[in-house]
Design an enzyme around this catalytic site. Structure first.
Site, short mmCIF file in Angstrom:
data_model
loop_
_atom_site.label_atom_id
_atom_site.label_comp_id
_atom_site.label_asym_id
_atom_site.label_seq_id
_atom_site.Cartn_x
_atom_site.Cartn_y
_atom_site.Cartn_z
N TRP A 130 0.88 -1.18 0.00
CA TRP A 130 0.00 0.00 0.00
C TRP A 130 0.91 1.23 0.00
O TRP A 130 1.82 1.31 0.84
CB TRP A 130 -0.88 -0.03 1.25
CG TRP A 130 -1.84 1.11 1.40
CD1 TRP A 130 -2.64 1.65 0.44
CD2 TRP A 130 -2.13 1.84 2.61
NE1 TRP A 130 -3.41 2.65 0.97
CE2 TRP A 130 -3.11 2.79 2.30
CE3 TRP A 130 -1.65 1.77 3.91
CZ2 TRP A 130 -3.63 3.67 3.25
CZ3 TRP A 130 -2.16 2.63 4.85
CH2 TRP A 130 -3.14 3.58 4.52
N ASP A 211 -0.95 -5.56 9.21
CA ASP A 211 -1.97 -4.62 8.77
C ASP A 211 -3.17 -5.46 8.32
O ASP A 211 -3.07 -6.22 7.35
CB ASP A 211 -1.43 -3.76 7.62
CG ASP A 211 -2.45 -2.70 7.17
OD1 ASP A 211 -3.65 -2.87 7.46
OD2 ASP A 211 -2.03 -1.73 6.52
N LYS A 246 -13.70 -0.86 5.67
CA LYS A 246 -14.21 -1.68 4.57
C LYS A 246 -15.19 -2.73 5.09
O LYS A 246 -16.23 -2.93 4.50
CB LYS A 246 -13.06 -2.39 3.85
CG LYS A 246 -11.70 -1.72 4.00
CD LYS A 246 -11.34 -0.80 2.89
CE LYS A 246 -10.07 -0.04 3.24
NZ LYS A 246 -9.56 0.76 2.15
N1 KET Z 1 -4.10 -0.49 5.36
C1 KET Z 1 -4.31 -0.89 4.10
C2 KET Z 1 -3.59 -2.08 3.59
C3 KET Z 1 -5.20 -0.17 3.30
O1 KET Z 1 -5.39 -0.60 2.06
C4 KET Z 1 -5.86 0.97 3.80
C5 KET Z 1 -6.74 1.77 2.94
C6 KET Z 1 -5.63 1.32 5.14
C7 KET Z 1 -4.74 0.57 5.89
C8 KET Z 1 -6.27 2.50 5.80
O2 KET Z 1 -7.62 2.34 6.03
P1 KET Z 1 -8.39 3.17 7.18
O3 KET Z 1 -9.63 3.65 6.53
O4 KET Z 1 -7.50 4.27 7.67
O5 KET Z 1 -8.66 2.17 8.27
N2 KET Z 1 -6.68 1.67 1.67
C9 KET Z 1 -7.50 2.31 0.63
C10 KET Z 1 -7.81 3.73 0.86
C11 KET Z 1 -6.62 4.60 1.11
O6 KET Z 1 -5.62 4.55 0.36
O7 KET Z 1 -6.67 5.35 2.11
C12 KET Z 1 -6.84 2.05 -0.71
O8 KET Z 1 -5.77 1.41 -0.77
O9 KET Z 1 -7.40 2.47 -1.73
#
Ligand code: KET
Length: 398
Positions: A130, A211, A246
Site C-alpha cells: 500500500w 496490517d 471496509k
Molecule cells: N491499510 C491498508 C492495507 C489499506 O489498504 C488501507 C486503505 C488502510 C490501511 C487505511 O484504512 P483506514 O480507513 O484508515 O482504516 N486503503 C484504501 C484507501 C486509502 O488509500 O486510504 C486504498 O488502498 O485504496
C-alpha cells in the site's frame, strides 16, 4: 510568509479518486480507491450498521472526551474479534489495544511508538505495498526498505527471496505484513508459508507489524484472522492495526484500532501507556460516535450475525465480479491468461497493466485504476463489467 511552500504532489490513490469525482463523463467507472461498491455502484449502508447507529442515537447521552486509548467496550470487542473470545493473550492481559482514527492512525501511532522505543530499527515493507505504508513510517522518522514479495512473471509470491531477505535482517527489525487480501496484489501467503515465516521471525527476533484492513474479504472473519492468531500462538510479540472502514462500510467514521501483543501483562501496561502518550501529543483521543456503532455491531448477537451475513454477501459479490471479468476478458483476448482475477483475493487485482495503459484506460475510456495497475474489483458491477473488459481489451491491443 508561505511563498516557499511547494504544491502538494498529490496522493496516488486519493488524488485519483478526486479526479474521478470531477470527471464529467457519465459512463466513468471508478476502480481506483479501495472502497466496496454494491451492484448499483453505491457505497452500501449495511443494515447491521444502520440498526446499530439507530441504537446509539436512541441511547443519546452526552459526548465527553473518550479516554486517550478509546472506549473500553470498543477495545474489548476488537481484541475478541482479532484473537477470539477468551483467548490466552486476552485472559492474561498481555495485549494492549487502543481505538484509533481509522486504522491509518493506528498504523501511525504504532510507527511513532517504534520510532521512539526502537530508534535503531528499520521497517521492511513488501515490494509492492500500500503506497501509504512507506510514507507513514518515513513520516514517523523511521527508515523504510522493501523485501521481495510479488513475482510479476508467475503472478505469485517470491517466497524464497522474501525469506532470504528477512533472514538477513538485524534482530528487532520491523516487518510489515498484510494479514490478508494483500494490497495491491491480492496475493497472500498460504498457511504453510505463514508457518515457515513465523519460525524465521522468531529465530531472527524480528518484530512483526500486521496490517489487517480487509478482514472478512478473503475467506471470512475468523479465517482472515489466521495470521494474527498464528503469531500469537507462536508466542511472538507483535503489532496489529485493524480497520472497520471496509468490513463495515464506515470509511468516513474513521474506525480502527492498534493492538500490541506483549510477553506479559506488565509490559503490556507500559506499552499501552506509551501508545497513550503518542496519541495524546497527536490527536489527543479518538472520536466517540463511529466507535460506538462498531462496538454495538460487534457485541449485539443479532447485529453481529447480520453483519457477518452482509460481509459474506460483499465477499461473494466480489468473487462473482472476478469470475465475470475473467470470463469476458478470456473470451475477448485469445492466448492471454487472466486467471489472476480468480486466484487473487480481496478487493484488488494486480492487472499487470503499465502506467501508460492505465492512463489510456482513464483518458479514452473513463476507467480509473491506480497507476501501479491495481484494479479495485469491488468497483465492478453487472452494469460496468462488460465495458471495463472491452476497455481493457482495447488497451491490451486485442
Ligand atoms: N491499510 C491498508 C492495507 C489499506 O489498504 C488501507 C486503505 C488502510 C490501511 C487505511 O484504512 P483506514 O480507513 O484508515 O482504516 N486503503 C484504501 C484507501 C486509502 O488509500 O486510504 C486504498 O488502498 O485504496
Amino acid at each position: 510568509m508561505f511563498q516557499h511552500i511547494p504544491p502538494y504532489a498529490g496522493d496516488p490513490i486519493l488524488s485519483l479518486n478526486e479526479d474521478f469525482q470531477k470527471d464529467p463523463r457519465p459512463h466513468k467507472i471508478n476502480l481506483s480507491i479501495g472502497i466496496y461498491f454494491d451492484d448499483a455502484g453505491r457505497i452500501p449502508v449495511l443494515e447491521s450498521v444502520r440498526r446499530a447507529q439507530d441504537a446509539v442515537i436512541a441511547k443519546g447521552g452526552p459526548k465527553p472526551y473518550l479516554p486517550i486509548e478509546g472506549a473500553a467496550n470498543f477495545r474489548a470487542a476488537v481484541a475478541e474479534l482479532l484473537f477470539g473470545a477468551r483467548h490466552e493473550v486476552i485472559a492474561t492481559r498481555r495485549v494492549a489495544t487502543i481505538q484509533s482514527v481509522g486504522s491509518s492512525a493506528g498504523l501511525r501511532v504504532g510507527a511513532d511508538f517504534l520510532a521512539r522505543h526502537f530508534p535503531k530499527s528499520a521497517v521492511w515493507v513488501s515490494d509492492p505495498s500500500w503506497e501509504n505504508h512507506r510514507s507513514m513510517f518515513e513520516g514517523a522518522g523511521l527508515a523504510v526498505h522493501a523485501y521481495p514479495y510479488y513475482d510479476a512473471a508467475s503472478g505469485g509470491l517470491k517466497f524464497d527471496a522474501m525469506l532470504a531477505t528477512l533472514s538477513g535482517l538485524p534482530p528487532r527489525s520491523v516487518v510489515l505484513l498484510h494479514a490478508c487480501c494483500h494490497n495491491p496484489t491480492g496475493v497472500d501467503l498460504t498457511r504453510a508459508q505463514w508457518e515457515r515465516l513465523i519460525v524465521l521471525l522468531r529465530e531472527r527476533e524480528l518484530l512483526p507489524y500486521l496490517d489487517l484492513a480487509y478482514q472478512g474479504f478473503a475467506e471470512g472473519i475468523e479465517q482472515d484472522a489466521y495470521a494474527v492468531r498464528a503469531l500469537a500462538a507462536a508466542g511472538l510479540s507483535f503489532l496489529v492495526a485493524n480497520s472497520f472502514s471496509k468490513s463495515m462500510s464506515v470509511y468516513g467514521e474513521r474506525c480502527g484500532a492498534l493492538s500490541v501483543v506483549c510477553p506479559d501483562a506488565a509490559q503490556a501496561e507500559n506499552v499501552l501507556g506509551q501508545l497513550k502518550f503518542a496519541v495524546r501529543r497527536n490527536y489527543s483521543s479518538p472520536p466517540i460516535h463511529g466507535g460506538q456503532i462498531v462496538a454495538t455491531v460487534l457485541t449485539d448477537p443479532a447485529l453481529r450475525a447480520l453483519w457477518e451475513r452482509e460481509l459474506s454477501a460483499m465477499r461473494e459479490r466480489i468473487l462473482a465480479m472476478r469470475a465475470q471479468v475473467h470470463k469476458v476478458l478470456t473470451a475477448k483476448i485469445a492466448g492471454r491468461n487472466f486467471d489472476y482475477f480468480l486466484t487473487q483475493r480481496g478487493m484488488f487485482s494486480y492487472t499487470g497493466l503499465s502506467p501508460t495503459q492505465v492512463d489510456r484506460l482513464r483518458e479514452q475510456y473513463a476507467v480509473y485504476l491506480v497507476r501501479s495497475g491495481r484494479m479495485c474489483v469491488a468497483g465492478l458491477n453487472t452494469h460496468n463489467v462488460e465495458a471495463t473488459a472491452v476497455a481493457m481489451a482495447a488497451v491490451l491491443g486485442a
